[in-house]
Design a protein around this motif. Structure first.
Motif, mmCIF file in Angstrom:
data_model
loop_
_atom_site.group_PDB
_atom_site.id
_atom_site.type_symbol
_atom_site.label_atom_id
_atom_site.label_comp_id
_atom_site.label_asym_id
_atom_site.label_seq_id
_atom_site.Cartn_x
_atom_site.Cartn_y
_atom_site.Cartn_z
ATOM 1 N N SER A 72 -39.811 32.809 24.366
ATOM 2 C CA SER A 72 -38.783 32.947 24.091
ATOM 3 C C SER A 72 -38.378 33.879 24.511
ATOM 4 O O SER A 72 -39.419 35.143 24.838
ATOM 5 C CB SER A 72 -37.791 32.776 23.298
ATOM 6 N N ALA A 73 -37.258 34.847 25.327
ATOM 7 C CA ALA A 73 -37.177 36.254 26.073
ATOM 8 C C ALA A 73 -38.239 37.162 25.908
ATOM 9 O O ALA A 73 -38.567 37.868 25.548
ATOM 10 C CB ALA A 73 -36.121 36.428 26.937
ATOM 11 N N VAL A 74 -37.425 37.756 24.004
ATOM 12 C CA VAL A 74 -37.602 38.519 23.338
ATOM 13 C C VAL A 74 -38.716 38.904 22.421
ATOM 14 O O VAL A 74 -38.809 37.766 21.731
ATOM 15 C CB VAL A 74 -36.290 39.122 22.420
ATOM 16 N N PRO A 75 -40.268 39.128 22.287
ATOM 17 C CA PRO A 75 -41.385 38.383 22.119
ATOM 18 C C PRO A 75 -41.535 39.588 20.978
ATOM 19 O O PRO A 75 -42.350 40.396 20.497
ATOM 20 C CB PRO A 75 -42.653 38.871 23.475
ATOM 21 N N LEU A 76 -40.487 39.569 19.775
ATOM 22 C CA LEU A 76 -40.715 40.604 18.511
ATOM 23 C C LEU A 76 -39.726 39.542 16.973
ATOM 24 O O LEU A 76 -39.071 39.357 17.125
ATOM 25 C CB LEU A 76 -39.162 41.122 18.719
ATOM 26 N N GLY A 77 -41.373 38.181 17.793
ATOM 27 C CA GLY A 77 -41.219 37.417 15.851
ATOM 28 C C GLY A 77 -41.113 36.022 16.560
ATOM 29 O O GLY A 77 -41.217 36.007 17.679
ATOM 30 N N GLY A 78 -40.066 35.097 15.560
ATOM 31 C CA GLY A 78 -40.128 33.495 16.193
ATOM 32 C C GLY A 78 -39.656 33.169 14.938
ATOM 33 O O GLY A 78 -39.287 33.454 13.760
ATOM 34 N N TYR A 79 -39.136 31.807 15.577
ATOM 35 C CA TYR A 79 -38.285 31.288 13.533
ATOM 36 C C TYR A 79 -39.243 29.577 14.132
ATOM 37 O O TYR A 79 -39.373 29.507 15.031
ATOM 38 C CB TYR A 79 -36.993 31.728 13.901
ATOM 39 N N VAL A 80 -38.934 28.588 13.211
ATOM 40 C CA VAL A 80 -38.736 27.317 12.932
ATOM 41 C C VAL A 80 -37.059 27.270 13.026
ATOM 42 O O VAL A 80 -37.214 27.619 11.524
ATOM 43 C CB VAL A 80 -39.542 26.531 12.562
ATOM 44 N N ARG A 81 -36.442 26.501 13.479
ATOM 45 C CA ARG A 81 -35.424 25.348 13.364
ATOM 46 C C ARG A 81 -35.218 24.405 12.623
ATOM 47 O O ARG A 81 -35.906 23.999 13.202
ATOM 48 C CB ARG A 81 -34.439 25.924 13.877
ATOM 49 N N PHE A 82 -35.679 24.123 11.090
ATOM 50 C CA PHE A 82 -35.023 22.688 10.922
ATOM 51 C C PHE A 82 -33.568 22.283 10.680
ATOM 52 O O PHE A 82 -32.422 23.055 11.021
ATOM 53 C CB PHE A 82 -35.561 23.273 8.908
ATOM 54 N N LEU A 83 -33.527 20.910 10.805
ATOM 55 C CA LEU A 83 -32.463 20.619 10.134
ATOM 56 C C LEU A 83 -31.509 20.440 9.006
ATOM 57 O O LEU A 83 -32.584 20.783 8.324
ATOM 58 C CB LEU A 83 -32.866 19.299 10.519
ATOM 59 N N GLY A 84 -30.182 21.031 9.136
ATOM 60 C CA GLY A 84 -29.379 21.611 8.502
ATOM 61 C C GLY A 84 -29.663 22.864 8.192
ATOM 62 O O GLY A 84 -28.931 24.021 7.527
ATOM 63 N N ASP A 85 -30.330 23.666 9.023
ATOM 64 C CA ASP A 85 -30.528 25.638 8.983
ATOM 65 C C ASP A 85 -29.270 26.038 10.189
ATOM 66 O O ASP A 85 -28.512 24.608 11.132
ATOM 67 C CB ASP A 85 -31.875 25.842 9.657
ATOM 68 N N GLU A 86 -28.422 26.298 9.674
ATOM 69 C CA GLU A 86 -27.507 27.704 10.543
ATOM 70 C C GLU A 86 -27.855 28.479 11.132
ATOM 71 O O GLU A 86 -27.853 28.365 12.469
ATOM 72 C CB GLU A 86 -26.284 28.387 9.230
ATOM 73 N N ASN A 87 -28.605 28.903 11.008
ATOM 74 C CA ASN A 87 -29.869 29.933 12.231
ATOM 75 C C ASN A 87 -30.957 29.896 11.824
ATOM 76 O O ASN A 87 -32.063 28.954 10.995
ATOM 77 C CB ASN A 87 -29.111 31.053 11.638
ATOM 78 N N ALA A 88 -31.507 30.572 12.750
ATOM 79 C CA ALA A 88 -33.254 31.166 12.708
ATOM 80 C C ALA A 88 -33.529 31.600 10.741
ATOM 81 O O ALA A 88 -35.258 31.635 10.976
ATOM 82 C CB ALA A 88 -33.439 32.394 13.826
ATOM 83 N N ALA A 89 -32.946 32.370 10.171
ATOM 84 C CA ALA A 89 -33.733 32.684 8.993
ATOM 85 C C ALA A 89 -32.707 31.495 8.015
ATOM 86 O O ALA A 89 -33.363 32.116 6.837
ATOM 87 C CB ALA A 89 -32.785 33.686 8.688
ATOM 88 N N SER A 90 -32.989 30.189 8.428
ATOM 89 C CA SER A 90 -32.527 28.803 7.740
ATOM 90 C C SER A 90 -32.002 28.875 6.486
ATOM 91 O O SER A 90 -31.969 28.763 5.255
ATOM 92 C CB SER A 90 -34.135 28.727 6.661
#
Length: 377
Positions: A69-87
């Motif tokens: 992604s465009a902003v290279p300051l972190g990252g995430y895994v989004r699982f099924l049922g997550d509302e957002n990148a913070a799980s």
């Protein structure tokens, strides 16, 4: 041309090393979540390095979208049922899933599967740090010196306590001191705190109480920091400088020990802040990490790899803090659920996530302010 050269030097010398270090640490953190989640049967919808719009990506056969992604300051895994990148769980979407789909969502999985998936991120950071430290110890060993005093600085805490040249440190507050670095490490982390020291002098043990004085030191890059000093020095004749080589098993043990020392140092620093022995001004944010990455990069690839390990421990420890939005906050929720037999209510969780977001933002603002003040102050 001078401006373009300066910009180019800044990008290559600071930004590129910073992004390399941060990307490595974040990738392994998220990879821990992803691998354990997959092992637990939880479906990952997306694995992103960075935030914001997708630059490039592909979808694998399991339906996971891998993104840069465009902003290279972190990252995430989004699982099924997550509302957002913070799980944060999306209870609305989970309710709309079929029983089979719900079983493969993060919110619908068994408690132990959720806890294992969340804990795997920080654990991966610790595993990365141990692996890097172990490899460095295996390749290059460690320079050590005996904990023997060569000189005592006049007017220092050591002189006031009666430490003399030739004294050998045996223990500090019950911790054995096998090398002079052990002495330096313990003393530097305990400014203003009375320490019980045992020294060997002429074949006899001598017990002394000494309080390291808080002193400002400057490293080779001009960065200043507050540490504890007692005013003793060793040299080749007294300390017998030498390099210790380690086998694979010994290197692994040293890697784990080095990682634990960073954890302990962080805990002591936070405790010293609350006790008023050290200032919170040394807390750094992204600007500080970028600055240090650029400085360390000038020392070579090995030094930059060492920084990856140090930062990995710090990121793992930070994510274990019991703050909603962080992994530690999720684990607290799961612990409450395990103790009470039911999850916290949706409104309570939503309020907690809002509080966690506000707290994280305040910490980021404070750390960034420290960074700016350090540069322009």
């Amino acid at each position: 041309m001078d401006i373009l050269t300066s910009i180019g030097s800044f990008l290559i010398g600071t930004i590129v090393p910073f992004l390399l270090v941060l990307t490595a640490v974040v990738f392994f953190h998220e990879l821990g979540h992803y691998l354990v989640g997959r092992w637990c049967g939880i479906r990952a919808l997306a694995f992103s390095v960075g935030f914001g719009p997708e630059l490039i990506g592909w979808t694998d056969k399991r339906g996971t979208r891998w993104r840069l992604s465009a902003v290279p300051l972190g990252g995430y895994v989004r699982f099924l049922g997550d509302e957002n990148a913070a799980s944060a769980p999306d209870t609305g979407s989970i309710a709309e899933l079929s029983p089979e789909e719900r079983r493969h969502s993060l919110g619908g999985a068994d408690l132990w599967r959720r806890a294992a998936t969340v804990a795997a991120g920080p654990l991966a950071n610790f595993v990365l740090a141990i692996a890097v430290f172990s490899a460095l110890f295996l390749m290059d060993g460690r320079m050590v010196a005996d904990p023997v005093v060569a000189r005592v600085q006049p007017g220092s805490a050591a002189a006031a306590a009666g430490i003399a040249p030739g004294d050998r440190f045996v223990s500090i507050d019950g911790a054995r001191t096998a090398t002079f670095d052990d002495v330096r490490r313990i003393v530097s982390q305990r400014p203003g705190e009375r320490l019980d020291m045992v020294l060997s002098r002429d074949g006899h043990d001598v017990s002394l109480d000494i309080t390291p004085r808080s002193s400002e030191i400057t490293d080779r890059f001009g960065n200043t920091m507050q540490v504890g000093l007692i005013g003793v020095v060793t040299d080749q004749s007294a300390g017998n400088f030498r390099r210790i080589r380690y086998g694979p098993v010994e290197a692994l043990g040293q890697g784990a020990l080095e990682s634990w020392r960073i954890v302990a140092h962080t805990g002591l620093y936070i405790g010293n802040i609350f006790a008023g022995r050290q200032s919170a001004d040394e807390l750094g944010g992204p600007i500080r990490v970028a600055q240090v990455s650029g400085q360390v990069a000038t020392l070579g690839v090995v030094a930059l790899i060492h920084l990856v390990a140090v930062l990995s421990v710090s990121i793992g420890l930070l994510n274990l803090m019991p703050i909603p939005m962080l992994d530690g906050g999720h684990l607290v929720f799961y612990a409450i659920e395990g103790a009470t037999g039911r999850p916290l209510g949706e409104r309570i969780q939503e309020a907690a996530f809002r509080f966690g977001l506000a707290l994280v933002l305040m910490l980021m603002v404070f750390a960034t302010w420290n960074d700016v003040s350090r540069i322009f102050g």
